[in-house]
Scaffold this motif. Sequence first.
Motif, short mmCIF file in Angstrom:
data_model
loop_
_atom_site.label_atom_id
_atom_site.label_comp_id
_atom_site.label_asym_id
_atom_site.label_seq_id
_atom_site.Cartn_x
_atom_site.Cartn_y
_atom_site.Cartn_z
N PHE A 85 7.32 -5.91 9.51
CA PHE A 85 8.51 -5.40 8.79
C PHE A 85 8.57 -5.92 7.51
CE2 PHE A 85 12.87 -3.85 7.93
CZ PHE A 85 12.55 -2.53 8.40
N MET A 86 8.56 -7.15 7.30
CA MET A 86 8.94 -7.90 6.27
C MET A 86 7.76 -7.70 5.04
SD MET A 86 10.51 -11.55 6.66
CE MET A 86 10.36 -11.83 8.26
N PHE A 87 6.66 -7.91 5.64
CA PHE A 87 5.43 -7.71 4.54
C PHE A 87 4.37 -6.66 4.73
CE2 PHE A 87 6.83 -12.40 4.96
CZ PHE A 87 7.36 -12.44 3.86
N GLY A 88 4.99 -5.69 5.32
CA GLY A 88 4.25 -4.56 5.71
C GLY A 88 3.86 -3.72 4.48
N GLY A 89 2.83 -2.86 4.31
CA GLY A 89 2.49 -2.26 3.48
C GLY A 89 3.23 -0.79 3.20
N TYR A 90 4.39 -1.12 2.86
CA TYR A 90 5.50 0.03 2.62
C TYR A 90 5.72 0.23 0.99
CZ TYR A 90 6.98 -1.21 7.24
OH TYR A 90 7.10 -1.45 8.49
N SER A 91 6.37 1.12 0.65
CA SER A 91 6.23 1.61 -0.70
C SER A 91 6.90 0.62 -1.63
CB SER A 91 7.12 2.90 -0.84
OG SER A 91 8.51 2.49 -0.57
N GLY A 92 6.75 -0.64 -1.29
CA GLY A 92 7.00 -1.87 -2.24
C GLY A 92 7.86 -2.68 -1.57
N MET A 93 7.91 -3.87 -1.91
CA MET A 93 8.69 -5.14 -1.35
C MET A 93 10.15 -5.12 -1.78
SD MET A 93 8.70 -7.56 0.83
CE MET A 93 9.44 -9.11 0.97
N THR A 94 11.05 -4.46 -0.78
CA THR A 94 12.43 -4.79 -1.23
C THR A 94 13.04 -5.80 -0.63
OG1 THR A 94 12.94 -3.14 0.60
CG2 THR A 94 12.37 -2.29 -1.33
N PHE A 95 14.29 -6.05 -1.15
CA PHE A 95 15.17 -7.02 -0.30
C PHE A 95 15.62 -6.76 1.02
CE2 PHE A 95 19.07 -9.66 0.05
CZ PHE A 95 18.43 -10.96 -0.10
N GLY A 96 15.79 -5.33 1.05
CA GLY A 96 16.32 -4.92 2.18
C GLY A 96 15.26 -5.00 3.51
N SER A 97 13.78 -4.77 2.98
CA SER A 97 13.12 -4.99 4.10
C SER A 97 12.99 -6.28 4.84
CB SER A 97 11.76 -4.29 3.73
OG SER A 97 11.04 -5.05 2.80
#
Length: 86
Positions: free
Chosen positions: A34-46
């Motif tokens: 969840f922290m370092f997954g391939g989402y739409s950008g690394m956000t502080f919330g993730s």
Amino acid sequence: MKNLFFFDSMITPKIITFIYWLLLVSAVVSGLSFMFGGYSGMTFGSFIGGLLIVAGGALGARVWCELLIVLFKINSNLQKLSDSSQ
């Protein structure tokens, strides 16, 4: 071997310990993905959400497994009490 076949010895507490470690590893892997997954950008919330998943998963797994172990400890103590009263 006789203790195992006549239920004098319980194997479930050993299995619960193994399941605890599996749950702990899965909580860490889930949190890290969840922290370092391939989402739409690394956000502080993730990142914070991933830390919460790790902490909550570890705590939840520990509490659940401890509650199960308590049941087996109660059974063991009741057996000792019953044996001593006879």
